[in-house]
Design a protein around this motif. Structure first.
Motif, PDB file in Angstrom:
ATOM      1  N   ARG A  22     -16.497  -1.144   8.036  1.00 14.34           N
ATOM      2  CA  ARG A  22     -16.531  -2.737   7.504  1.00 14.34           C
ATOM      3  C   ARG A  22     -15.255  -3.142   6.854  1.00 14.34           C
ATOM      4  NH1 ARG A  22     -21.352  -5.190   6.134  1.00 14.34           N
ATOM      5  NH2 ARG A  22     -19.979  -6.822   6.835  1.00 14.34           N
ATOM      6  N   LEU A  23     -14.584  -2.054   6.448  1.00 12.78           N
ATOM      7  CA  LEU A  23     -13.091  -2.449   5.574  1.00 12.78           C
ATOM      8  C   LEU A  23     -12.111  -1.836   6.326  1.00 12.78           C
ATOM      9  CD1 LEU A  23     -14.304  -1.951   1.921  1.00 12.78           C
ATOM     10  CD2 LEU A  23     -13.236  -4.049   2.871  1.00 12.78           C
ATOM     11  N   GLY A  24     -12.339  -0.727   7.184  1.00 13.67           N
ATOM     12  CA  GLY A  24     -11.212  -0.302   8.033  1.00 13.67           C
ATOM     13  C   GLY A  24     -11.000   1.032   7.415  1.00 13.67           C
ATOM     14  N   GLU A  77      -0.183  -1.876  -4.541  1.00 15.69           N
ATOM     15  CA  GLU A  77       1.345  -1.644  -5.081  1.00 15.69           C
ATOM     16  C   GLU A  77       2.135  -2.425  -4.278  1.00 15.69           C
ATOM     17  OE1 GLU A  77       3.149  -0.800  -7.255  1.00 15.69           O
ATOM     18  OE2 GLU A  77       5.354  -0.307  -6.089  1.00 15.69           O
ATOM     19  N   THR A  78       3.010  -3.118  -4.549  1.00 17.44           N
ATOM     20  CA  THR A  78       4.012  -4.072  -3.894  1.00 17.44           C
ATOM     21  C   THR A  78       5.076  -4.722  -4.785  1.00 17.44           C
ATOM     22  OG1 THR A  78       4.051  -6.110  -2.448  1.00 17.44           O
ATOM     23  CG2 THR A  78       2.453  -6.128  -4.224  1.00 17.44           C
ATOM     24  N   TYR A  79       5.801  -5.012  -4.269  1.00 15.93           N
ATOM     25  CA  TYR A  79       7.181  -5.926  -5.074  1.00 15.93           C
ATOM     26  C   TYR A  79       7.818  -6.877  -4.329  1.00 15.93           C
ATOM     27  CZ  TYR A  79       9.398  -1.619  -3.463  1.00 15.93           C
ATOM     28  OH  TYR A  79       9.902  -0.528  -2.954  1.00 15.93           O
ATOM     29  N   PHE A  81      10.688  -8.366  -1.995  1.00 14.86           N
ATOM     30  CA  PHE A  81      12.312  -7.879  -1.235  1.00 14.86           C
ATOM     31  C   PHE A  81      11.859  -6.322  -1.165  1.00 14.86           C
ATOM     32  CE2 PHE A  81      13.652 -11.776  -2.641  1.00 14.86           C
ATOM     33  CZ  PHE A  81      14.415 -12.339  -1.657  1.00 14.86           C
ATOM     34  N   ARG A  82      10.615  -5.976  -1.089  1.00 17.26           N
ATOM     35  CA  ARG A  82      10.543  -4.654  -0.726  1.00 17.26           C
ATOM     36  C   ARG A  82      11.124  -4.203   0.791  1.00 17.26           C
ATOM     37  NH1 ARG A  82       4.282  -1.724  -0.833  1.00 17.26           N
ATOM     38  NH2 ARG A  82       5.030   0.136  -0.773  1.00 17.26           N
ATOM     39  N   ASN A  83      11.526  -3.049   0.862  1.00 22.01           N
ATOM     40  CA  ASN A  83      12.471  -2.850   2.038  1.00 22.01           C
ATOM     41  C   ASN A  83      13.329  -3.844   2.497  1.00 22.01           C
ATOM     42  OD1 ASN A  83       9.401  -1.073   3.032  1.00 22.01           O
ATOM     43  ND2 ASN A  83      11.127  -0.176   2.004  1.00 22.01           N
ATOM     44  N   ALA A 113      -0.189 -10.165   6.484  1.00 18.31           N
ATOM     45  CA  ALA A 113      -1.178  -9.506   6.584  1.00 18.31           C
ATOM     46  C   ALA A 113      -1.609  -8.400   5.600  1.00 18.31           C
ATOM     47  CB  ALA A 113      -1.722  -9.169   8.061  1.00 18.31           C
ATOM     48  N   ALA A 114      -2.376  -8.574   4.563  1.00 15.64           N
ATOM     49  CA  ALA A 114      -2.613  -7.394   3.454  1.00 15.64           C
ATOM     50  C   ALA A 114      -1.269  -7.750   2.553  1.00 15.64           C
ATOM     51  CB  ALA A 114      -2.550  -5.969   4.073  1.00 15.64           C
ATOM     52  N   CYS A 115      -1.562  -8.687   1.944  1.00 13.17           N
ATOM     53  CA  CYS A 115      -0.533  -9.616   1.187  1.00 13.17           C
ATOM     54  C   CYS A 115      -0.471  -8.999  -0.138  1.00 13.17           C
ATOM     55  CB  CYS A 115      -0.349 -11.068   1.150  1.00 13.17           C
ATOM     56  SG  CYS A 115      -1.794 -11.776   0.414  1.00 13.17           S
ATOM     57  N   VAL A 144      -2.880 -13.335   3.684  1.00 16.32           N
ATOM     58  CA  VAL A 144      -4.295 -12.696   3.452  1.00 16.32           C
ATOM     59  C   VAL A 144      -4.623 -11.486   2.933  1.00 16.32           C
ATOM     60  CG1 VAL A 144      -4.827 -14.452   5.417  1.00 16.32           C
ATOM     61  CG2 VAL A 144      -4.488 -12.032   6.007  1.00 16.32           C
ATOM     62  N   ASP A 145      -5.518 -11.308   2.241  1.00 20.55           N
ATOM     63  CA  ASP A 145      -6.044  -9.893   1.727  1.00 20.55           C
ATOM     64  C   ASP A 145      -7.325  -9.876   1.548  1.00 20.55           C
ATOM     65  OD1 ASP A 145      -4.358  -7.576   0.528  1.00 20.55           O
ATOM     66  OD2 ASP A 145      -6.007  -7.768  -0.453  1.00 20.55           O
ATOM     67  N   ILE A 146      -8.017  -8.769   1.408  1.00 25.22           N
ATOM     68  CA  ILE A 146      -9.611  -8.658   1.055  1.00 25.22           C
ATOM     69  C   ILE A 146      -9.658  -8.472  -0.407  1.00 25.22           C
ATOM     70  CG2 ILE A 146      -9.702  -6.363   1.167  1.00 25.22           C
ATOM     71  CD1 ILE A 146     -12.245  -6.939   2.865  1.00 25.22           C
ATOM     72  N   ASN A 199     -10.522 -10.433   5.994  1.00 28.81           N
ATOM     73  CA  ASN A 199     -10.832  -9.003   6.132  1.00 28.81           C
ATOM     74  C   ASN A 199     -10.253  -8.764   7.464  1.00 28.81           C
ATOM     75  OD1 ASN A 199     -11.762  -6.207   6.655  1.00 28.81           O
ATOM     76  ND2 ASN A 199     -13.989  -6.699   6.412  1.00 28.81           N
ATOM     77  N   LEU A 200      -9.006  -7.851   7.578  1.00 28.93           N
ATOM     78  CA  LEU A 200      -8.409  -7.244   8.757  1.00 28.93           C
ATOM     79  C   LEU A 200      -9.195  -6.647   9.718  1.00 28.93           C
ATOM     80  CD1 LEU A 200      -4.805  -6.195   7.219  1.00 28.93           C
ATOM     81  CD2 LEU A 200      -5.596  -8.423   8.047  1.00 28.93           C
ATOM     82  N   ALA A 201     -10.342  -5.867   9.167  1.00 27.95           N
ATOM     83  CA  ALA A 201     -11.149  -5.268  10.138  1.00 27.95           C
ATOM     84  C   ALA A 201     -12.204  -6.140  10.727  1.00 27.95           C
ATOM     85  CB  ALA A 201     -11.981  -4.017   8.995  1.00 27.95           C
ATOM     86  N   ARG A 219       2.506  -4.565   6.360  1.00 29.89           N
ATOM     87  CA  ARG A 219       2.990  -3.348   5.974  1.00 29.89           C
ATOM     88  C   ARG A 219       2.228  -2.599   4.968  1.00 29.89           C
ATOM     89  NH1 ARG A 219       8.659  -4.869   3.869  1.00 29.89           N
ATOM     90  NH2 ARG A 219       7.630  -6.136   2.323  1.00 29.89           N
ATOM     91  N   ASN A 220       2.146  -1.357   5.023  1.00 31.68           N
ATOM     92  CA  ASN A 220       1.477  -0.381   4.252  1.00 31.68           C
ATOM     93  C   ASN A 220       0.093  -0.739   3.951  1.00 31.68           C
ATOM     94  OD1 ASN A 220       3.930   0.632   3.387  1.00 31.68           O
ATOM     95  ND2 ASN A 220       4.647  -1.212   2.672  1.00 31.68           N
ATOM     96  N   ALA A 221      -0.652  -1.146   4.953  1.00 29.40           N
ATOM     97  CA  ALA A 221      -2.054  -1.410   4.846  1.00 29.40           C
ATOM     98  C   ALA A 221      -2.654  -0.434   5.995  1.00 29.40           C
ATOM     99  CB  ALA A 221      -2.394  -2.823   5.111  1.00 29.40           C
TER     100      ALA A 221
END
Ligand SMILES: C[S@@+](CC[C@H](N)C(=O)[O-])C[C@H]1O[C@@H](n2cnc3c(N)ncnc32)[C@H](O)[C@@H]1O
Length: 506
Positions: A22-24, A77-79, A81-83, A113-115, A144-146, A199-201, A219-221
């Motif tokens: 359901r969530l991947g 976790e995010t910030y 200007f990451r990378n 996606a997965a912000c 988007v994010d779940i 939901n990306l899944a 990224r990172n999802a």
């Protein structure tokens, strides 16, 4: 009997499977205890029995419950200007390229996606704002994010200084204002981003409209996703990106073994992907002529949708091992017209460092053998060994044209570039090979040695230390193929000595 709030051990296993579907998200065995605690909390909270709750999860629990679970299960976790290199590529390559394509509509669409809490999406808005000065252009950023808690924070647009740790000072001054301990994002930037719970899944046609987005940052999802779910997300992204649109993944994520709908791009010291156009997408090309008997005996490890990239590497190694072993005709009976490629003999000659004889054996293979990517790679390696760098480089290039994410081909190309006196080009190819296969020891060793020669001691130390760790466990068949005639111990000694020379601890 199932009592309210009580779960049995096999419930945690069911819960894990339901979450994957359901969530991947994928959790390994070590996380089963943690999953059981989460399950327990959900049961108590909802006042439900384990069996009933799990039936509901498997059969379509509402988005609200999936959101609550995501709050417990996801890493946010995010910030800003990451990378940052990726945003430079976005600014200097992606935006200008997409503006040329969208000249007539003057509208660009980007998806984060997965912000998580919004830093990535707001960074996109700032960069777009700084780059597109003509007000006749419209830019929409969908994020988007779940996880509802993360989305709430995103919509609020208030952050602590730590979230701006990589934000250039001029951007901080321009797009944030202080309010007590918090930094508030400027209205012009906040208004440019729309946040949604998605939901990306899920095959969600509203999120994945066909050939729409100019760039997707995901990224990172998918690194937390089960392989088949990660592959499906990438498939959805490929379908929703306009042809020629761009995809950015996290640093530790690659499409190797996941998708061949994209070209790999490497600029600004970073990697990203560009969607192939319809003509180039492999699924639209005529199927290659199959049925070569020896191919049937040693089927090439074509990336399988849904398979983890590590899995593809493993299958690659298995295949080389199969090539190394004397052909077991009983186990894999060759059809009557078997051309009888004696690759095991070639590897045996390699083992004894008889490169000239190995090359002669390869020359004796039937022409159709040259279509096989491992045969091509072996040929290129042998040519490079004999100093035929230009021919070997050409062979690698041809191989890369059909198998762009082949880390081995990029590595052999690095050897060729070095042989042709192009150190920068060689280092560049090694970086690509490392990006595509982070566990591949040889390009790290090569890059470390080249960096040492170029006086880049810090880079040399880092890569040689990594190579040393990886060489200990590197697959024997890969060492044989790419080790240049050196055995594991000889490579370890060489790597250790070079590392000590650069001031590292071996
Ligand atoms: C580490 S953050 C990534 C943030 C940002 N993209 C970055 O790289 O800085 C991972 C995010 O993925 C989200 N996520 C996990 N599974 C998801 C799903 N099935 N659908 C949508 N978002 C999901 C989590 O809620 C979390 O906010």
């Amino acid at each position: 009997m199932n009592m309210i709030g009580i779960s049995a051990p096999h419930d945690a296993e069911r819960f894990r499977l339901a979450i994957r579907r359901r969530l991947g998200l994928q959790f390994d065995d070590a996380k089963l205890g943690f999953l059981n605690e989460v399950l327990q909390r959900r049961l108590e909270r909802l006042g439900r029995a384990a069996g009933e709750y799990l039936d509901w999860m498997e059969d379509g629990a509402a988005a609200g419950e999936l959101g609550s679970l995501a709050q417990e299960l996801t890493v946010t976790e995010t910030y800003f200007f990451r990378n940052i290199e990726q945003f430079r590529a976005f600014q200097e390559v992606v935006i200008p390229a997409r503006m040329r394509v969208r000249e007539s509509t003057r509208a660009l669409r980007f998806l984060s996606a997965a912000c998580a809490s919004g830093e990535e999406a707001y960074t996109l808005a700032m960069v777009a704002r700084e780059t597109i000065l003509d007000p006749s252009w419209s830019v929409s950023i969908r994020a988007v994010d779940i996880n509802p808690a993360a989305l709430g924070k995103a919509r609020n647009g208030r952050y602590l200084g730590w979230a701006l740790r990589e934000t250039p000072p001029e951007m901080q001054r321009k797009w944030f204002r202080a309010d007590g301990r918090e930094l508030v994002i400027a209205e012009a930037i906040r208004g440019a981003v729309g946040f949604e719970a998605r939901n990306l899944a899920l095959d969600d046609p509203e999120l994945w409209p066909s050939e729409t987005y100019d760039a997707v940052f995901c990224r990172n999802a998918i690194m937390y996703f089960a392989p088949e779910q990660a592959a499906r997300v990438v498939e959805r992204i490929a379908g929703a990106l306009a042809p020629g649109g761009y995809l950015f993944l996290g640093h530790a994520e690659t499409l190797r073994g996941i998708s061949d709908d994209f070209h790999l791009r490497h600029t600004h010291d970073t990697f990203y992907y560009q969607r192939k156009d319809a003509r180039e997408r492999r699924s639209d090309l005529p199927a290659p002529a199959l049925g070569l008997p020896a191919m049937a005996a040693f089927p090439a490890p074509a990336p399988v949708a849904g398979e983890a990239w590590m899995e593809t590497i493993r299958r690659s190694s298995e295949r080389i091992e199969a090539l190394l072993a004397p052909p077991d005709r009983a186990a894999a009976p060759a059809p009557e017209s078997a051309p009888g490629w004696d690759l095991a003999g070639v590897f045996e000659l390699l083992r004894h460092e008889r490169f000239d004889l190995a090359r002669a054996r390869m020359d004796g293979l039937p022409p159709e053998a040259g279509e096989d990517s491992d045969v091509r790679l072996l040929n290129a390696m042998l040519l490079a060994h004999g100093g035929g760098y230009a021919d070997a480089a050409e062979m690698c290039q041809r191989l890369i044209e059909t198998d762009e994410f082949n880390a081995g081909a990029h590595y052999v190309l690095a050897l060729c570039r070095e042989g042709l006196g192009d150190r920068a080009g060689a280092m560049d190819r090694d970086r690509v090979a490392i990006y595509l296969d982070a566990g591949f020891a040889m390009p790290r060793l090569h890059l470390g040695l080249l960096a040492r020669r170029a006086g880049e001691r810090e880079l040399a130390r880092r890569e040689l230390a990594q190579a040393l760790a990886l060489l200990k466990h590197e697959d024997a068949s890969r060492l044989l193929l790419f080790g240049g005639g050196f055995g594991r111990q000889a490579l370890l000694d060489m790597c250790g000595a070079a590392l000590r020379e650069c001031g590292g601890a071996a």
